[in-house]
Design an enzyme around this catalytic site. Structure first.
Site, PDB file in Angstrom:
ATOM      1  N   ASP A 481       0.831  -1.211   0.000  1.00  0.00           N
ATOM      2  CA  ASP A 481       0.000   0.000   0.000  1.00  0.00           C
ATOM      3  C   ASP A 481       0.861   1.254   0.000  1.00  0.00           C
ATOM      4  O   ASP A 481       0.592   2.206  -0.707  1.00  0.00           O
ATOM      5  CB  ASP A 481      -0.953  -0.001   1.201  1.00  0.00           C
ATOM      6  CG  ASP A 481      -0.215  -0.097   2.531  1.00  0.00           C
ATOM      7  OD1 ASP A 481       0.905  -0.635   2.560  1.00  0.00           O
ATOM      8  OD2 ASP A 481      -0.748   0.379   3.550  1.00  0.00           O
ATOM      9  N   ARG A 485       4.431   3.490   5.846  1.00  0.00           N
ATOM     10  CA  ARG A 485       3.642   3.078   7.003  1.00  0.00           C
ATOM     11  C   ARG A 485       3.548   1.562   7.084  1.00  0.00           C
ATOM     12  O   ARG A 485       4.408   0.926   7.636  1.00  0.00           O
ATOM     13  CB  ARG A 485       2.270   3.728   6.918  1.00  0.00           C
ATOM     14  CG  ARG A 485       1.541   3.820   8.220  1.00  0.00           C
ATOM     15  CD  ARG A 485       0.222   4.528   8.042  1.00  0.00           C
ATOM     16  NE  ARG A 485      -0.618   3.857   7.085  1.00  0.00           N
ATOM     17  CZ  ARG A 485      -1.449   4.480   6.250  1.00  0.00           C
ATOM     18  NH1 ARG A 485      -1.555   5.789   6.254  1.00  0.00           N
ATOM     19  NH2 ARG A 485      -2.182   3.795   5.413  1.00  0.00           N
ATOM     20  N   GLU A 486       2.538   0.982   6.455  1.00  0.00           N
ATOM     21  CA  GLU A 486       2.296  -0.439   6.680  1.00  0.00           C
ATOM     22  C   GLU A 486       3.152  -1.373   5.829  1.00  0.00           C
ATOM     23  O   GLU A 486       3.392  -2.506   6.197  1.00  0.00           O
ATOM     24  CB  GLU A 486       0.812  -0.740   6.445  1.00  0.00           C
ATOM     25  CG  GLU A 486      -0.065  -0.117   7.486  1.00  0.00           C
ATOM     26  CD  GLU A 486      -1.413   0.295   6.915  1.00  0.00           C
ATOM     27  OE1 GLU A 486      -2.061  -0.534   6.278  1.00  0.00           O
ATOM     28  OE2 GLU A 486      -1.813   1.462   7.085  1.00  0.00           O
ATOM     29  N   ASP A 493      -5.972  -2.452  -2.930  1.00  0.00           N
ATOM     30  CA  ASP A 493      -5.145  -1.502  -3.660  1.00  0.00           C
ATOM     31  C   ASP A 493      -4.678  -2.114  -4.983  1.00  0.00           C
ATOM     32  O   ASP A 493      -4.627  -1.441  -6.011  1.00  0.00           O
ATOM     33  CB  ASP A 493      -3.943  -1.072  -2.803  1.00  0.00           C
ATOM     34  CG  ASP A 493      -4.370  -0.470  -1.459  1.00  0.00           C
ATOM     35  OD1 ASP A 493      -5.291  -1.020  -0.844  1.00  0.00           O
ATOM     36  OD2 ASP A 493      -3.793   0.541  -1.046  1.00  0.00           O
ATOM     37  N   TRP A 551     -11.783  -5.856  -1.999  1.00  0.00           N
ATOM     38  CA  TRP A 551     -10.428  -6.271  -1.617  1.00  0.00           C
ATOM     39  C   TRP A 551     -10.273  -7.747  -2.023  1.00  0.00           C
ATOM     40  O   TRP A 551      -9.394  -8.083  -2.811  1.00  0.00           O
ATOM     41  CB  TRP A 551     -10.208  -6.054  -0.117  1.00  0.00           C
ATOM     42  CG  TRP A 551      -9.677  -4.683   0.218  1.00  0.00           C
ATOM     43  CD1 TRP A 551      -8.419  -4.399   0.660  1.00  0.00           C
ATOM     44  CD2 TRP A 551     -10.360  -3.417   0.127  1.00  0.00           C
ATOM     45  NE1 TRP A 551      -8.288  -3.037   0.836  1.00  0.00           N
ATOM     46  CE2 TRP A 551      -9.451  -2.419   0.532  1.00  0.00           C
ATOM     47  CE3 TRP A 551     -11.639  -3.036  -0.254  1.00  0.00           C
ATOM     48  CZ2 TRP A 551      -9.779  -1.054   0.558  1.00  0.00           C
ATOM     49  CZ3 TRP A 551     -11.978  -1.683  -0.228  1.00  0.00           C
ATOM     50  CH2 TRP A 551     -11.059  -0.715   0.169  1.00  0.00           C
ATOM     51  N   GLU A 787      -2.273   9.016  -0.746  1.00  0.00           N
ATOM     52  CA  GLU A 787      -3.304   8.101  -0.248  1.00  0.00           C
ATOM     53  C   GLU A 787      -4.671   8.786  -0.254  1.00  0.00           C
ATOM     54  O   GLU A 787      -5.687   8.178  -0.548  1.00  0.00           O
ATOM     55  CB  GLU A 787      -2.949   7.677   1.178  1.00  0.00           C
ATOM     56  CG  GLU A 787      -3.995   6.823   1.857  1.00  0.00           C
ATOM     57  CD  GLU A 787      -3.569   6.383   3.246  1.00  0.00           C
ATOM     58  OE1 GLU A 787      -2.644   7.001   3.807  1.00  0.00           O
ATOM     59  OE2 GLU A 787      -4.158   5.422   3.757  1.00  0.00           O
ATOM     60  N   HIS A 805       0.833   6.227  -2.204  1.00  0.00           N
ATOM     61  CA  HIS A 805      -0.128   5.142  -2.380  1.00  0.00           C
ATOM     62  C   HIS A 805      -0.436   5.089  -3.872  1.00  0.00           C
ATOM     63  O   HIS A 805      -0.800   6.102  -4.443  1.00  0.00           O
ATOM     64  CB  HIS A 805      -1.425   5.505  -1.660  1.00  0.00           C
ATOM     65  CG  HIS A 805      -1.650   4.758  -0.387  1.00  0.00           C
ATOM     66  ND1 HIS A 805      -0.845   4.898   0.706  1.00  0.00           N
ATOM     67  CD2 HIS A 805      -2.623   3.871  -0.037  1.00  0.00           C
ATOM     68  CE1 HIS A 805      -1.323   4.128   1.683  1.00  0.00           C
ATOM     69  NE2 HIS A 805      -2.387   3.489   1.257  1.00  0.00           N
TER      70      HIS A 805
HETATM   71  C1  BGC Z   1      -4.063   1.058   3.653  1.00  0.00           C
HETATM   72  C2  BGC Z   1      -4.855   0.979   2.397  1.00  0.00           C
HETATM   73  C3  BGC Z   1      -5.857  -0.093   2.546  1.00  0.00           C
HETATM   74  C4  BGC Z   1      -6.776   0.373   3.651  1.00  0.00           C
HETATM   75  C5  BGC Z   1      -7.949  -0.483   3.920  1.00  0.00           C
HETATM   76  C6  BGC Z   1      -4.974   1.438   4.764  1.00  0.00           C
HETATM   77  O1  BGC Z   1      -4.360   1.554   5.961  1.00  0.00           O
HETATM   78  O2  BGC Z   1      -2.964   1.891   3.549  1.00  0.00           O
HETATM   79  O3  BGC Z   1      -4.352   1.341   1.253  1.00  0.00           O
HETATM   80  O4  BGC Z   1      -6.481  -0.552   1.420  1.00  0.00           O
HETATM   81  O5  BGC Z   1      -6.065   0.599   4.842  1.00  0.00           O
HETATM   82  O6  BGC Z   1      -8.992   0.242   3.722  1.00  0.00           O
END
Ligand code: BGC
Length: 929
Positions: A481, A485-486, A493, A551, A787, A805
């Site tokens: 993503d 961050r994650e 995505d 998703w 994002e 993003h």
């Molecule tokens: C991510 C997204 C992801 C979303 C879920 C976020 O924290 O960065 O891109 O799809 O959470 O809705």
């Protein structure tokens, strides 16, 4: 220039060393100029030795076939492990020319578990303590200081050996529980970063192959590696949880040496390998790393090291999950110099690298021993120009720390972490700033370029550059993503962006590899998780959201996209069962579950409700601006778009996946299945109309995104379609001709408007500069795609979201298809439509796409009332060229005037039907509408 067979690929790669299947796939293209335009016949030859291949004797495989396909699966003699093969292709064109070309090479890796003689060795003395902070949606995540975190130790492992004879060929096969960096005789081996990459380790762990032939001279040597936490043990769980795959680091390595006299020898990891801790104090993929150069173990990776070491422990771990790395590895893609540097009041240095990238910073140091250097990373600066970390807890730290040894020529480059950043704040530097001492080292999977777009509007070029940049920053072993961050494989995505990704880079093997993880992660019930790999830490964070509409649908959408771009049915075949299981899960949920307020409903409504998917948590049309963002303050309530759209959105995707499955079933010759999915689609559509469409034909929602999804998924027709289109346009006008679409609907917004006859409005939205819009980001100086549209507010204030993003970059696909007008008519771009849009408001535009047959190009430029269009059609394909409002004056093919000769219709619209391979130039008179 004659024709040439070139771009030889085996398993999608050029001269790969890690083929571990018995039937690899070969592909090629024909480039250059010649008489014919198609492949009529081809001959594929594979040999053990290059001279035999040249003489065409003693072949392992010799296959002649009359076919236009430029891809084939090897069916020759059984391949041997760890062996090099050579191959070539001869093409006979439709004009009977024989076309020869390059020679390709591939090498097999281990072909069975038995080929592994090495043992897994465990390096950590004790298991790392698991740290699972509180998690769950809405749970406040606390910031923990690095000093208070549980962080794993980094190990170095070594083994000495003797090479007694001249070496002909030597390879190292290596993988780890953790991330490893291989070393031989004091030097780094190869150039892969963060190997073995990220995958669902329990089911598949990839090993990499290194060519070490030149390094192995007769004599004594030492082989080894650093092993750090990597994805295996780092804090990658959503709430900063560590140890998602295990608690102890381990490594498996095997050297296969072939001597010039024909003898062979293997050296495998076992308990004779010795281990130590060294300069790395910790190295976490998310938190960053700390390296104390004063604690370096000089000579550790060289023969004759005499320092203290400990023994390793052999582990009995099944080898069944091991696979040779398919597709591309993570590598350094680029190095960027800072464009600006300044000192802060407290003496820190802040560097600006000019663009948001993913990677790390290499720094040359001239400081005294013991000086502590700390680098912090961020994508933005505050309104006042100060360094600002806009990263949410628990991913905030992004610090790399180095303690200087005080040596001459000291250089530090983190090896076991990466960050998303444009700015870096460095503390501890006492010397004058010298920009040449700093480099941003961009890392990512080394994917081949796919295409390009540029035009007469600089803002649009910047947008394209930003889209490409966000893609580079997120294709790092898996599709992520964001890098700040994650760094997680959010499935939604990918679902949204895949079709643009494939225009920009060759994504086939990368996505295919990740799809194999998606299949492994599919639950027994058939759910496709929201993140893949779906580790425990994610599960704990989202206990009520294993999957989500839009998703989970990545399992139908992504194979379908890959089939369009690469024309390979194998992708559909290998995912078909998973697609069906996903849809069966959705069908079952829709049929058996209803929100409590609908319990007890009877009659026709009850019957229809069986086709409405409206229960459980869904992210809905995630980040719909008007619902989740306060445009003035920038405050976000992310969950609002989920809460407000989660009931209606799932049914759109139920229908969408159903229609994809119907098409896939047809292609795979499963007619009964096709009929079933067609029937199911009709039922869903009927139910949707019953449940969500008012008497007057309007949909029960006032959100742009919902209108877009209903139209794109084909759930409204007749009066309802007209009403929905009308309402969409009204909503856009009411919003000042700005979009208000969330993650799931934005990919279709412009297409839906064009299909409904509102092309001008689509362009207005595209060129809109007020927030929310793509060019608003550009206007605000974006160097990547954000994002959320208001990541930086009009007054320059930053919000706490990611700036890299790729999701909203999905507009890139529309730009390729409309402005340059390259559209796929037959999967794999075997037949392509080229229909550039001269009414798009630009003076010129140019774009290209590297299809599996070669590069398709279209460029056009207006000068006065003339318009010149240049088109390139690759060998073995044909193009339908359609030039609207262009009266043709002359046509050249490959430089020769062919006006009047070709199948081209003249008039207001110029169109060429089935134009064969070649480069064309059309000179036209342009007549504005
Ligand atoms: C991510 C997204 C992801 C979303 C879920 C976020 O924290 O960065 O891109 O799809 O959470 O809705």
């Amino acid at each position: 220039m004659a024709y040439n067979v070139t771009n030889l690929r085996c398993g999608g790669l050029e001269n790969p060393m890690g083929i571990d299947c018995l039937n690899p796939v070969f592909s090629w293209i024909v480039m250059g100029e010649g008489e014919g335009t198609r492949q009529k016949k081809r001959r594929v030859m594979v040999a053990r030795f290059v001279d035999e291949l040249e003489r065409e004797t003693n072949l392992e495989w010799d296959d002649i076939k009359e076919t236009e396909e430029m891809r084939v699966t090897y069916q020759g003699k059984c391949l041997e492990p760890c062996t090099t093969y050579f191959w070539k292709v001869q093409v006979i064109s439709d004009e009977d020319e024989q076309i020869d070309g390059d020679i390709g090479m591939f090498e097999t890796a281990f072909l069975s578990d038995e080929d592994w003689t090495a043992k897994w060795i465990c390096l950590s003395e004790t298991p790392l303590k698991r740290d699972y902070p509180a998690s769950g949606i809405g749970v406040e995540r606390k910031k923990v200081a690095v000093e208070d975190m549980i962080l794993g130790e980094v190990y170095q492992v070594r083994k000495e050996f003797f090479v007694k004879k001249k070496v002909k060929r030597a390879r190292a096969y290596i993988t780890a529980h953790g991330a490893y960096l291989p070393m031989l005789d004091g030097k780094r081996v190869g150039h892969y970063e963060l190997a073995p990459g990220h995958s669902d380790y329990a089911n598949q762990l990839f090993y990499q192959i290194y060519d070490i032939t030149d390094e192995l001279q007769v004599g004594y040597h030492a082989i080894g590696a650093y092993v750090a936490d990597g994805w295996y043990r780092s804090r990658i769980g959503f709430s900063g949880e560590n140890c998602q795959f295990g608690t102890r680091l381990a490594i498996l390595m095997q050297l296969e040496v072939e001597y010039q006299d024909g003898g062979r020898e293997s050296i495998g990891s076992d308990k004779s390998f010795l281990v130590s801790k060294g300069a790395y104090q910790y190295a976490d993929l998310m938190v960053g790393e700390k390296y104390d150069a004063q604690k370096e173990l000089a000579g550790f990776f060289e023969y004759g090291y005499g320092g203290s070491v400990k023994e390793t422990e052999e582990m009995e771990i099944p080898l069944t999950n091991l696979k040779a790395q398919p597709g591309e590895n993570v590598e350094v893609l680029e190095e960027i110099s800072p464009i600006f540097a300044e000192r802060t009041d407290v003496g820190d240095i802040v560097l600006d690298f000019g663009k948001c990238v993913a990677g790390k910073v290499r720094i040359r140091l001239r400081e005294r021993a013991g000086t502590v250097i700390c680098m912090e990373h961020s994508e933005v600066k505050g309104v006042d120009g100060s360094f600002l970390k806009n990263i949410q807890t628990p991913f905030r730290d992004q610090q790399d720390i180095y303690v200087c040894a005080g040596k001459i020529g000291e250089v530090y480059e983190p090896m076991f972490t990466y960050h998303g950043f444009r700015y870096v704040k460095i503390s501890g530097i006492t010397r004058e700033i010298n920009l040449q001492d700093y480099q941003a080292v961009v890392v990512g999977s080394r994917l081949e370029d796919g295409g390009f777009f540029r035009c007469s509007d600089g803002r649009m070029n910047q947008l394209q550059e930003n889209i490409r940049r966000s893609q580079l920053s997120n294709m790092i072993s898996i599709p992520t993503d964001c890098p700040q961050r994650e760094k997680a494989g959010w499935t939604g995505d990918v679902q949204i962006y895949a079709a643009t990704a494939c225009y920009n880079q060759n994504m086939k093997e990368f996505f295919r590899r990740w799809l194999s993880d998606v299949r492994y992660e599919q639950t027994e019930k058939g759910q496709i998780p929201i993140i893949v790999p779906f580790v425990e830490g994610h599960k704990r964070q989202f206990p009520q959201a294993v999957t989500s509409a839009g998703w989970g649908d990545v399992i139908t959408v992504l194979p379908w996209v890959l089939y369009q771009y690469y024309g390979d049915k194998a992708v559909l075949e290998e995912n078909y069962e998973a697609m069906e299981r996903w849809l069966a899960y959705v069908r079952n949920t829709a049929k058996t579950e209803n929100p409590s307020e609908l319990h007890g409903v009877t009659g026709a409504r009850k019957e229809h409700l069986e086709y409405i998917w409206n229960t459980n948590f869904h992210f809905g049309d995630w980040l719909t601006p008007s619902v989740s963002i306060n445009m003035e303050s920038g405050m976000m309530d992310m969950l609002q778009s989920a809460l407000q759209t989660k009931e209606i959105v799932p049914t759109f995707f139920y229908a969408y996946s159903c229609s994809i499955l119907s098409k896939v079933s047809k292609i795979l010759g499963k007619d009964d299945k096709r009929a079933y999915y067609d029937g199911l689609f009709e039922k869903i559509k009927e139910a949707f109309q019953y449940e969500y469409v008012n008497e007057d034909g309007t949909i029960k929602s006032d959100l742009q995104g919902i209108q877009v999804l209903a139209l794109h998924m084909g759930l409204v027709d007749g009066k309802a379609k007209e009403q929905t289109e009308k309402k969409l346009v009204e909503l856009i006008h009411a919003n000042g001709d700005k979009l208000d679409t969330g993650f799931l609907s934005v990919p279709y917004l412009l297409d839906v408007l064009c299909d409904a006859g509102y092309k001008r409005l689509a362009y207005k939205i595209l060129y809109q500069e007020e927030c929310p819009s793509w060019l608003y980001e550009v206007k605000m100086g974006a160097t990547s795609v954000w994002e959320s549209w208001q990541a930086i507010l009009p007054d320059g204030k930053c919000t706490f979201v990611s700036l890299a993003h790729y999701a909203y970059g999905c507009v890139g696909n529309w730009i390729y298809r409309n402005i340059v007008g390259i559209r796929c008519l037959v999967p794999g771009y075997k037949r392509v439509e080229i229909a550039p849009d001269f009414e798009c408001g630009l003076e010129s535009a140019e774009g290209g796409y590297h299809s599996i047959y070669g590069e398709i190009r279209c460029g056009w430029k207006k000068t006065g009332d003339k318009i010149v269009v240049e088109v390139a059609v690759p060998f073995n394909t044909e193009a339908q060229v359609f030039l609207r409002n262009a009266g043709i004056e002359s046509v050249k093919k490959c430089g020769r005037d062919v006006t009047g000769e070709m199948k081209i219709e003249y008039g207001t619209d110029c169109s060429g039907v089935g134009l064969p391979a070649g480069s064309y130039q059309f000179i036209c008179t342009y007549m504005e509408d």
